[in-house]
Design a protein around this motif. Structure first.
Motif, mmCIF file in Angstrom:
data_model
loop_
_atom_site.group_PDB
_atom_site.id
_atom_site.type_symbol
_atom_site.label_atom_id
_atom_site.label_comp_id
_atom_site.label_asym_id
_atom_site.label_seq_id
_atom_site.Cartn_x
_atom_site.Cartn_y
_atom_site.Cartn_z
ATOM 1 N N ASN A 32 -4.306 0.390 -2.079
ATOM 2 C CA ASN A 32 -3.848 -0.931 -1.580
ATOM 3 C C ASN A 32 -4.054 -2.038 -2.878
ATOM 4 O O ASN A 32 -4.090 -1.368 -3.580
ATOM 5 N N ARG B 138 -0.345 5.452 -0.064
ATOM 6 C CA ARG B 138 -1.619 6.714 0.248
ATOM 7 C C ARG B 138 -0.632 8.045 -0.405
ATOM 8 O O ARG B 138 0.896 8.599 0.272
ATOM 9 N N SER C 277 0.628 -0.980 0.249
ATOM 10 C CA SER C 277 -0.533 0.142 0.530
ATOM 11 C C SER C 277 0.619 1.226 0.331
ATOM 12 O O SER C 277 2.135 1.124 0.181
ATOM 13 N N GLN D 242 -5.915 6.486 -1.353
ATOM 14 C CA GLN D 242 -5.146 5.396 -0.281
ATOM 15 C C GLN D 242 -5.207 4.020 -1.685
ATOM 16 O O GLN D 242 -6.184 4.391 -2.239
ATOM 17 N N ARG E 93 -10.251 -1.385 -5.140
ATOM 18 C CA ARG E 93 -8.119 -1.413 -4.641
ATOM 19 C C ARG E 93 -7.512 -0.315 -3.801
ATOM 20 O O ARG E 93 -7.033 0.145 -3.291
#
Length: 124
Positions: free
Chosen positions: A84, A19, A17, A82, A67
């Motif tokens: 992921n 951000r 991940s 975000q 995602r």
């Protein structure tokens, strides 16, 4: 007038991940629709996600649906992405964009303000 500065890019691993953040300076941030776009060299800049002024409406490209999550904090003049379950094909320069209008915009030509971009590289 709005100035946008992206941050949070870097190197990520497949399945991991990251951000991204986009900070805006200027007035009336809450009246802007915000978008995240990405671009790889030699290709078009494509929309990744967009969010309406209130945060109540969002759009996601099919390639990131489920995602990635776009959100905004109007009190902080910021929008976030975000990311992921990263994939190597997510590798690109990511750009934040803004237009003062209602609703959702997905066409890059309709956005008035752009950040300088932040690079995201996903290793397999």
């Amino acid at each position: 007038q709005l100035q946008l500065v992206e941050s949070g890019g870097g190197l990520g691993q497949a399945g991991g991940s990251l951000r991204l953040s986009c900070s805006a300076s200027g007035r009336n941030f809450s009246s802007y629709v915000m978008g995240w776009f990405r671009q790889v060299p030699g290709k078009e800049r494509d929309v990744v996600a967009a969010i309406a002024w209130s945060g109540g409406s969002t759009y996601y490209a099919d390639s990131v649906k489920g995602r990635f999550t776009i959100s905004r904090d109007n009190a902080e003049n910021a929008v976030y992405l975000q990311m992921n379950s990263l994939k190597p094909e997510d590798t690109a320069g990511y750009y934040c964009a803004a237009r003062q209008t209602l609703g959702i915009i997905t066409q890059k030509e309709r956005y008035d303000y752009w950040g300088q971009g932040t690079q995201v590289t996903v290793s397999s």
